[in-house]
Write an enzyme that holds these catalytic residues in place. Sequence first.
Site: not given
Length: 179
Positions: A36, A94
């Site tokens: 990710s 993230k």
Amino acid sequence: MRPATAATLLGLAGLVPATAVLLGRGLVVVTVRGVSMAPAYRDGDRVLVRRTTRPTRGQVLVVERPAVRTRWPSRPLPATAGARTVGRRQWLIKRVAALPGDPVPEAVLSTSFLALPRPPRVPDGSLVLLGDNPQHSVDSRHFGFYPVERVLGTVVRRLRPAGARHRLPHPGERAAAIR
């Protein structure tokens, strides 16, 4: 500081579940699992995380996996939590796209289920988090605003692979040894 017991930290498929070692109470070594955050962080990269809840735009954070369709199963992690407590939680990695008071990024507006006032702003105590590899990231586009109180810490730097004397650069990096 001496490393504490390693703990396996799980997350959502394709994101960044991690293995972490707590170094004292202020630093954590996390092994990235998933894609990710590619190309910035790849599966298997080890990163040093400073335990803090004062993020800035553009920083990469390790955050607690959000509760899906339910309330958080436990209270936010205390700053003094040890390795065992950290290891019982599920973590993701993230990038901060927006802070409290910032406009909500278009990437979130166009894909989010959030009902937002116009002009949409990030509420106090919340963040907008996005993965660098949007095709393989579940982030604020899917789960909405993220509570600041669920941040474990900020990624300080990538570490050399365990047992390696020099780290090979990622594509686009200058070829310089990390000392």
